[in-house]
Design a protein around this motif. Structure first.
Motif, PDB file in Angstrom:
ATOM      1  N   ALA A   1      -2.988  12.580   7.694  1.00 32.28           N
ATOM      2  CA  ALA A   1      -3.240  12.992   8.331  1.00 32.28           C
ATOM      3  C   ALA A   1      -4.683  12.976   9.454  1.00 32.28           C
ATOM      4  N   ALA A   2      -5.296  13.668   8.543  1.00 32.71           N
ATOM      5  CA  ALA A   2      -5.815  14.525   9.199  1.00 32.71           C
ATOM      6  C   ALA A   2      -7.660  13.664   9.003  1.00 32.71           C
ATOM      7  N   ALA A   3      -7.144  12.138   8.354  1.00 30.89           N
ATOM      8  CA  ALA A   3      -8.110  11.348   7.509  1.00 30.89           C
ATOM      9  C   ALA A   3      -8.386  10.517   8.968  1.00 30.89           C
ATOM     10  N   LYS A   4      -7.142   9.967   9.423  1.00 31.80           N
ATOM     11  CA  LYS A   4      -6.324   9.733  10.357  1.00 31.80           C
ATOM     12  C   LYS A   4      -7.710  10.064  11.811  1.00 31.80           C
ATOM     13  N   ALA A   5      -7.254  11.689  12.443  1.00 28.82           N
ATOM     14  CA  ALA A   5      -7.950  12.367  13.327  1.00 28.82           C
ATOM     15  C   ALA A   5      -8.942  12.516  12.986  1.00 28.82           C
ATOM     16  N   GLN A   6     -10.235  11.964  12.119  1.00 26.36           N
ATOM     17  CA  GLN A   6     -11.512  11.964  12.424  1.00 26.36           C
ATOM     18  C   GLN A   6     -11.795  10.415  12.647  1.00 26.36           C
ATOM     19  N   SER A   7     -11.371   9.513  12.571  1.00 24.25           N
ATOM     20  CA  SER A   7     -11.331   8.167  12.917  1.00 24.25           C
ATOM     21  C   SER A   7     -11.001   8.747  14.527  1.00 24.25           C
ATOM     22  N   ARG A   8      -9.605   9.219  14.380  1.00 24.90           N
ATOM     23  CA  ARG A   8      -9.912   8.429  16.439  1.00 24.90           C
ATOM     24  C   ARG A   8     -10.726   9.768  17.067  1.00 24.90           C
TER      25      ARG A   8
ATOM     26  N   ASP B   1      -8.205  17.450  19.024  1.00 20.06           N
ATOM     27  CA  ASP B   1      -8.983  18.895  18.082  1.00 20.06           C
ATOM     28  C   ASP B   1     -10.637  18.236  17.837  1.00 20.06           C
ATOM     29  N   TYR B   2      -9.991  17.603  18.778  1.00 18.12           N
ATOM     30  CA  TYR B   2     -11.440  16.645  19.113  1.00 18.12           C
ATOM     31  C   TYR B   2     -12.953  17.692  19.119  1.00 18.12           C
ATOM     32  N   ASP B   3     -13.376  19.255  19.415  1.00 19.12           N
ATOM     33  CA  ASP B   3     -13.876  19.624  19.576  1.00 19.12           C
ATOM     34  C   ASP B   3     -14.639  20.025  18.219  1.00 19.12           C
ATOM     35  N   ASP B   4     -13.314  20.246  16.944  1.00 14.47           N
ATOM     36  CA  ASP B   4     -13.275  20.509  16.023  1.00 14.47           C
ATOM     37  C   ASP B   4     -14.189  20.085  15.412  1.00 14.47           C
ATOM     38  N   TRP B   5     -13.570  18.713  15.084  1.00 17.18           N
ATOM     39  CA  TRP B   5     -14.605  17.352  14.800  1.00 17.18           C
ATOM     40  C   TRP B   5     -15.880  17.338  14.794  1.00 17.18           C
ATOM     41  N   ARG B   6     -15.886  17.815  16.377  1.00 19.78           N
ATOM     42  CA  ARG B   6     -17.778  17.478  17.218  1.00 19.78           C
ATOM     43  C   ARG B   6     -18.415  18.022  16.148  1.00 19.78           C
ATOM     44  N   SER B   7     -18.171  19.632  16.095  1.00 18.77           N
ATOM     45  CA  SER B   7     -18.897  20.841  15.345  1.00 18.77           C
ATOM     46  C   SER B   7     -18.558  20.406  13.862  1.00 18.77           C
ATOM     47  N   PHE B   8     -18.066  19.872  13.027  1.00 18.36           N
ATOM     48  CA  PHE B   8     -18.005  19.332  12.364  1.00 18.36           C
ATOM     49  C   PHE B   8     -19.013  19.090  11.098  1.00 18.36           C
TER      50      PHE B   8
ATOM     51  N   VAL C   1       1.091  -1.144  -0.013  1.00 23.48           N
ATOM     52  CA  VAL C   1       0.394   0.144  -0.142  1.00 23.48           C
ATOM     53  C   VAL C   1       1.139   1.208  -0.224  1.00 23.48           C
ATOM     54  N   ASP C   2       0.807   2.335  -1.231  1.00 29.22           N
ATOM     55  CA  ASP C   2       1.623   3.084  -0.754  1.00 29.22           C
ATOM     56  C   ASP C   2       1.719   4.076  -0.426  1.00 29.22           C
ATOM     57  N   SER C   3       0.417   4.455   0.754  1.00 33.34           N
ATOM     58  CA  SER C   3       0.263   5.691   1.634  1.00 33.34           C
ATOM     59  C   SER C   3       1.025   4.966   2.471  1.00 33.34           C
ATOM     60  N   VAL C   4       1.002   3.906   2.692  1.00 35.35           N
ATOM     61  CA  VAL C   4       2.225   3.347   4.065  1.00 35.35           C
ATOM     62  C   VAL C   4       3.234   3.798   4.273  1.00 35.35           C
ATOM     63  N   GLY C   5       4.249   3.840   2.743  1.00 34.89           N
ATOM     64  CA  GLY C   5       5.187   4.225   2.536  1.00 34.89           C
ATOM     65  C   GLY C   5       5.082   5.566   2.583  1.00 34.89           C
ATOM     66  N   ASP C   6       3.852   6.532   2.539  1.00 35.04           N
ATOM     67  CA  ASP C   6       4.433   7.717   1.678  1.00 35.04           C
ATOM     68  C   ASP C   6       3.930   8.149   3.086  1.00 35.04           C
ATOM     69  N   ALA C   7       3.729   7.755   4.187  1.00 32.85           N
ATOM     70  CA  ALA C   7       3.336   8.573   5.313  1.00 32.85           C
ATOM     71  C   ALA C   7       3.688   7.914   6.800  1.00 32.85           C
ATOM     72  N   GLY C   8       4.530   7.040   6.567  1.00 35.12           N
ATOM     73  CA  GLY C   8       4.675   6.295   7.532  1.00 35.12           C
ATOM     74  C   GLY C   8       4.768   6.638   9.011  1.00 35.12           C
ATOM     75  N   ASP C   9       4.698   8.124   9.204  1.00 38.42           N
ATOM     76  CA  ASP C   9       3.973   8.985   9.924  1.00 38.42           C
ATOM     77  C   ASP C   9       2.959   8.955  11.128  1.00 38.42           C
ATOM     78  N   VAL C  10       2.351   8.691  10.050  1.00 37.17           N
ATOM     79  CA  VAL C  10       0.821   8.594  10.071  1.00 37.17           C
ATOM     80  C   VAL C  10      -0.080   7.246  10.034  1.00 37.17           C
ATOM     81  N   ALA C  11       1.166   6.516   9.624  1.00 42.09           N
ATOM     82  CA  ALA C  11       0.491   4.489   9.453  1.00 42.09           C
ATOM     83  C   ALA C  11       1.290   3.697   9.840  1.00 42.09           C
ATOM     84  N   GLY C  12       1.529   3.041  10.010  1.00 42.43           N
ATOM     85  CA  GLY C  12       2.350   1.239  10.399  1.00 42.43           C
ATOM     86  C   GLY C  12       3.423   1.031   9.896  1.00 42.43           C
ATOM     87  N   PRO C  13       3.399   0.454   9.911  1.00 45.70           N
ATOM     88  CA  PRO C  13       5.113  -0.581   8.869  1.00 45.70           C
ATOM     89  C   PRO C  13       4.791   0.013   7.786  1.00 45.70           C
TER      90      PRO C  13
END
Length: 425
Positions: free
Chosen positions: A226-233, A124-131, A12-24
């Motif tokens: 990072a924002a997509a993961k933050a939304q899920s979190r 950023d919970y309040d931001d997502w809570r109001s989105f 999965v290319d996004s893992v390699g491109d975004a190691g700081d927000v993904a897994g191995p």
């Protein structure tokens, strides 16, 4: 140059491109050498160490999630929405927009256990809570989402650990109105008593769809991931603390992320679910009118000359980064044309995933995992066929006798090429 075919970026290319927000991370393509429309080498790098490797092969299969080898190799491609004047598709917009792609979703797996498993409240919970999207009918942190076909916002439910029958028929009840059942991957009632204390659920729900921006051809890729993961979190925290329960209470602190099942320490998937890729400019481009029941005036199988596989799914587009709501169109059982796997110019690069010759609209049907798997298998067989005969995919597609030979090879490999004339239950 004689050698095996190379599948560059099959991880999965996004893992390699975004190691700081993904897994191995996996290796990611960083450079190529192309001579006269032939890819000679592909350089890949380990995103953690920077170590580079140069791959030399006669054919390169692009199995990345977003068609990353297409811009690197100069292979002509399309991304985002085409204009209706370009494709003639009824559901296409008036104006093309390369940045308008389907939402991505960062999934997670969870169960329900004794104790309090509430994650820390995100900053950023309040931001997502109001989105809230204009057409959604409620904030994203809710059980509300539009019905994909009527576009009317509907209230979902979640009944944790339901003691109920699990033998329902999805042909008549999709089971998508209760989020506990929707994408459930282990129903404890179907296993030996005591094996599981809880059902196990994969969260891939409308409320996780991230529409803040495209991750393709942009300098903002890392930010959007990072924002997509933050939304899920934020959604996890909402489920644990504020989600309305059937008993009138709020939140399920017993909901527990299961990182052990997805190979991460934080419980979230190693990479997001990406629905849309760059798509090659192909010898054959599948358009809405090729597979739509309404456009064709029939639900009979949509056939193509030189089929290399089959698929079946509605044209199903999730909300997009350009502000579109769902697009949902009934499609006929369809085939995968060989020409959709053949670039108009690059001679030895073959798409092996969602990067085939579809449009933004028809990608909504061809993106489904069984179809993508079929594309990958057929791409490999096409590569081997070309290697055996010293041919290019363009040469194969241009000669009916060669197409017949390739199709026989596919059938011998177990690939279905055609639907029966009548498809039903």
């Amino acid at each position: 140059m004689r050698g095996p075919a190379s599948c560059s970026g099959c991880g999965v290319d996004s893992v390699g491109d975004a190691g700081d927000v993904a897994g191995p991370p996996s290796s990611a393509a960083t450079g190529v050498k192309v001579v006269d429309g032939v890819v000679r080498t592909v350089t890949v790098a380990d995103p953690q160490t920077g170590a580079q490797s140069v791959i030399t092969a006669e054919f390169v299969l692009d199995g990345t999630e977003t068609g990353d080898l297409l811009p690197l190799t100069g292979t002509e491609y399309v991304v985002g929405t085409e204009a209706r004047s370009d494709t003639g598709e009824p559901s296409a917009p008036d104006v093309a927009d390369p940045a308008n792609v389907q939402s991505i979703a960062w999934c997670f797996v969870f169960d329900h256990a004794a104790g309090d498993h509430t994650i820390a409240r995100p900053d950023d919970y309040d931001d997502w809570r109001s989105f809230e999207l204009p057409y959604w009918g409620a904030p994203m942190l809710s059980f509300t989402a539009p019905d994909p076909r009527t576009l009317v916002p509907e209230q979902r439910t979640m009944i944790v650990n339901p003691e109920q029958d699990v033998s329902g028929d999805p042909r008549f009840d999709a089971g998508d109105r209760d989020l506990w059942q929707f994408r459930r991957i282990a129903a404890r009632q179907t296993f030996t008593d005591g094996l599981y204390d809880s059902d196990i659920v994969l969260a891939n729900w409308p409320q996780l769809d991230y529409v803040g921006g495209s991750i393709i051809d942009t300098d903002e890729r890392a930010r959007h991931l990072a924002a997509a993961k933050a939304q899920s979190r934020a959604y996890v925290h909402w489920l644990q603390t504020e989600a309305p329960r059937p008993d009138g209470g709020r939140g399920w602190p017993g909901l527990r992320l299961r990182g052990d099942l997805v190979g991460t320490s934080d419980g979230f998937a190693q990479a997001p679910y990406i629905r849309e890729s760059r798509r090659i400019k192909a010898l054959t481009t599948v358009r809405e009118q090729d597979i739509s029941v309404a456009s064709r005036g029939s639900g009979a199988p949509a056939r193509f000359d030189a089929s290399v596989g089959v698929g079946m799914y509605r044209i199903d587009l999730h909300p997009s980064t350009g502000g579109d709501n769902y697009i949902d169109v009934e499609s006929a059982p369809f085939e995968i044309p060989l020409g959709a796997l053949v670039p108009v110019r690059t001679q030895n690069l073959i798409p092996a995933a969602k990067n085939i010759g579809t449009t933004h609209i028809t990608n909504g049907a061809y993106r489904l995992h069984p179809v993508e798997w079929n594309v990958g298998e057929s791409a490999i067989e096409l590569t081997a066929f070309c290697l055996d005969r010293g041919l290019s995919p363009q040469q194969v597609a241009a000669e009916p006798a060669l197409v017949d030979q390739l199709q026989r090879r596919l059938v011998e490999a177990g690939v279905e090429l055609h639907w029966p004339e009548v498809v039903g239950y």
